[in-house]
Write a protein that holds these residues in place. Structure first.
Motif: not given
Length: 123
Positions: A88-114
């Motif tokens: 069940e861990d099978t998936a596409v895994y993405y890393c992301a970076a948030a430049l400022y303090a955000i709610h870290y669980r929310q994907a839509g708040l990240y600024d950069l994506w791999g």
């Protein structure tokens, strides 16, 4: 700045993988680095995040005790160590970076994506 995730592949259940996420370009400065995963037809789910400055880590309940997020500031690289993998861990895994303090669980708040790296766990 660009992020590049790598390290995905095919592994048997119970095995391990380590996913690096390298930041390239100008000097990398991030508040959080996060890892998310996505399967076709579903939303991108939070997996783990790390405060780039103080190393505080956060995990989704379904990976606690199995996955470890870390970073190497000198190399501008974050890592997701995945142990005791399950099908069940099978998936596409993405890393992301948030430049400022955000709610870290929310994907839509990240600024950069791999670009994502595919992890397939066979039973």
């Amino acid at each position: 700045v660009q992020l590049q995730a790598s390290g995905g592949g095919l592994v048997q259940a119970g095995g391990s993988l380590r996913l690096p996420c390298a930041a390239s370009g100008r000097t990398f400065s991030s508040y959080y680095m996060g890892w998310f995963r996505q399967v076709p037809g579903k939303e991108r789910d939070f997996v783990a995040a790390i405060n780039w400055y103080n190393g505080t880590t956060y995990y989704a309940d379904f990976v606690k005790g199995r996955f470890t997020i870390s970073r190497d500031n000198a190399k501008n690289t974050g890592y997701l160590q995945m142990n005791s993998l399950k099908p069940e861990d099978t998936a596409v895994y993405y890393c992301a970076a948030a430049l400022y303090a955000i709610h870290y669980r929310q994907a839509g708040l990240y600024d950069l994506w791999g670009q994502g790296t595919l992890v397939t766990v066979s039973s």
